[in-house]
Scaffold this active site. Structure first.
Site, mmCIF file in Angstrom:
data_model
loop_
_atom_site.group_PDB
_atom_site.id
_atom_site.type_symbol
_atom_site.label_atom_id
_atom_site.label_comp_id
_atom_site.label_asym_id
_atom_site.label_seq_id
_atom_site.Cartn_x
_atom_site.Cartn_y
_atom_site.Cartn_z
ATOM 1 N N GLY A 199 1.805 -11.095 0.574
ATOM 2 C CA GLY A 199 1.946 -10.829 2.001
ATOM 3 C C GLY A 199 0.847 -9.935 2.525
ATOM 4 N N ALA A 200 -0.387 -10.179 2.074
ATOM 5 C CA ALA A 200 -1.485 -9.246 2.338
ATOM 6 C C ALA A 200 -2.246 -9.533 3.624
ATOM 7 C CB ALA A 200 -2.463 -9.263 1.163
ATOM 8 N N ASN A 201 -1.822 -10.498 4.411
ATOM 9 C CA ASN A 201 -2.589 -10.841 5.613
ATOM 10 C C ASN A 201 -2.181 -10.033 6.849
ATOM 11 O OD1 ASN A 201 -0.288 -12.928 5.217
ATOM 12 N ND2 ASN A 201 -0.660 -12.953 7.430
ATOM 13 N N GLY A 249 0.427 -6.349 8.389
ATOM 14 C CA GLY A 249 1.355 -5.256 8.158
ATOM 15 C C GLY A 249 1.010 -4.379 6.973
ATOM 16 N N GLY A 309 1.102 -5.017 3.827
ATOM 17 C CA GLY A 309 0.276 -5.673 2.825
ATOM 18 C C GLY A 309 -1.199 -5.631 3.169
ATOM 19 N N SER A 319 13.515 -0.681 0.590
ATOM 20 C CA SER A 319 13.801 -0.318 1.979
ATOM 21 C C SER A 319 14.946 0.691 1.971
ATOM 22 C CB SER A 319 14.212 -1.559 2.780
ATOM 23 O OG SER A 319 14.830 -1.215 4.002
ATOM 24 N N TYR A 350 19.605 -9.082 4.784
ATOM 25 C CA TYR A 350 18.331 -8.415 4.521
ATOM 26 C C TYR A 350 18.553 -7.191 3.633
ATOM 27 C CZ TYR A 350 14.145 -5.626 5.185
ATOM 28 O OH TYR A 350 13.024 -4.871 4.964
#
Length: 301
Positions: A21-23, A25, A27, A146, A171
């Site tokens: 998820g590095a693209n 936020g 990440g 979280s 979640y």
């Protein structure tokens, strides 16, 4: 210690890091700082066009690879391709996550979307890359938790939340499962005498692109809620510091958990955080591990 700024991250030259998820936020910030301090960074992303744009912004020694954690086929393909090119990996940051507050949805494999993406996808990925991590010196796995995990509870009779589904608790359960995974992974690595370190971090309340998207289904009310969130959350650059500390600080021990030190662990400087009771329970850890192995078909220790 990395408590207030990413500028004090130790030199990462010679390390190969994989960030899911590095693209965007957390990440994106994590990948950017790792690359800025000399690491070779693999951006593991579902949307490769967004990943290429992120790589352009980051600069340095960065590559983009497709990974959809909501598909075990994609996880296996990613792991096989990565292993061919990077047999040794120094750092795996299990950062990617799904936050959807609409109707119940499932992954390609039929798992409830939050649990399937946030925990089971990363469980499979880590297991498939364990050999790569073992081939590197002083390697680490960072699992992103979280604060919601502390009020969540796993129902092993209904892990996929097929009865009475509610998105927010789903979640929270997925983040509890992710936290349990990171803790149990540490137990098993230590029992096996492995040098791999499993650590955890949570960002408190942080402004990311996931927050407004999570409320899209509520229309104008959702827009108002998302705007209110801007007032009570901290910048993403601050929110990424706990996982950067878990990933890079030299004296981090297996099982350590980092988060903000401010009110209710929601914001502020980085400190060692407290695990929820269920997350720290070895019996729950063993039970979830067995379930995850059965569901994903991935077995490692």
């Amino acid at each position: 210690m990395i408590t207030r700024t990413a500028d004090r991250i130790p030199d990462q030259s010679g390390r190969t890091a994989v960030v899911t998820g590095a693209n965007s936020g957390l990440g994106l910030v994590t990948a950017t700082e790792l690359a800025r301090h000399g690491a070779r960074v693999v951006l593991a992303v579902r949307d490769t066009s967004a990943g290429r744009e992120a790589a352009r912004r980051i600069g340095g020694d960065v590559e983009v690879r497709e990974l959809d954690l909501a598909s075990l086929d994609s996880v296996r393909a990613f792991a096989a391709s990565l292993t061919a090119d990077h047999p040794a990996i120094d750092l795996l940051v299990n950062n990617a996550g799904a936050v959807l507050l609409g109707p119940r949805r499932t992954t390609a494999d039929g798992f409830e979307l939050h649990l399937g993406t946030n925990m089971l996808g990363h469980f499979a990925l880590t297991g498939l890359l364990l050999g790569n991590l073992a081939a590197a010196r002083e390697s680490r796995v960072v699992s992103l938790s979280s604060i919601t995990h502390k009020n969540a509870h796993l129902d092993f009779a209904d892990l996929m939340f097929e009865r009475g589904y509610r998105a927010a608790p789903a979640y929270g359960r997925s983040k509890l499962a992710t936290t349990i995974f990171g803790v149990e992974l540490n137990r098993r690595l230590r029992a096996a005498g492995s040098p791999i370190v499993s650590t955890l971090a949570h960002p408190g309340l942080t402004r990311t692109n996931l927050t407004p998207r999570a409320w899209e289904h509520r229309g104008r009310l959702g827009q108002l809620i998302a705007r209110f969130g801007l007032l009570v959350t901290q910048p993403v650059e601050q929110g990424a510091l706990p996982q950067l500390r878990a990933a890079t600080e030299p004296d981090v021990r297996g099982g350590q958990f980092f988060g903000p030190a401010g009110l209710w662990e929601t914001r502020g400087r980085v400190t060692e955080a407290r695990l929820g009771r269920e997350a720290a329970d070895p019996a729950v850890g063993a039970r979830l591990w067995a379930a995850a192995e059965e569901l994903t078909g991935v077995r490692y220790l």
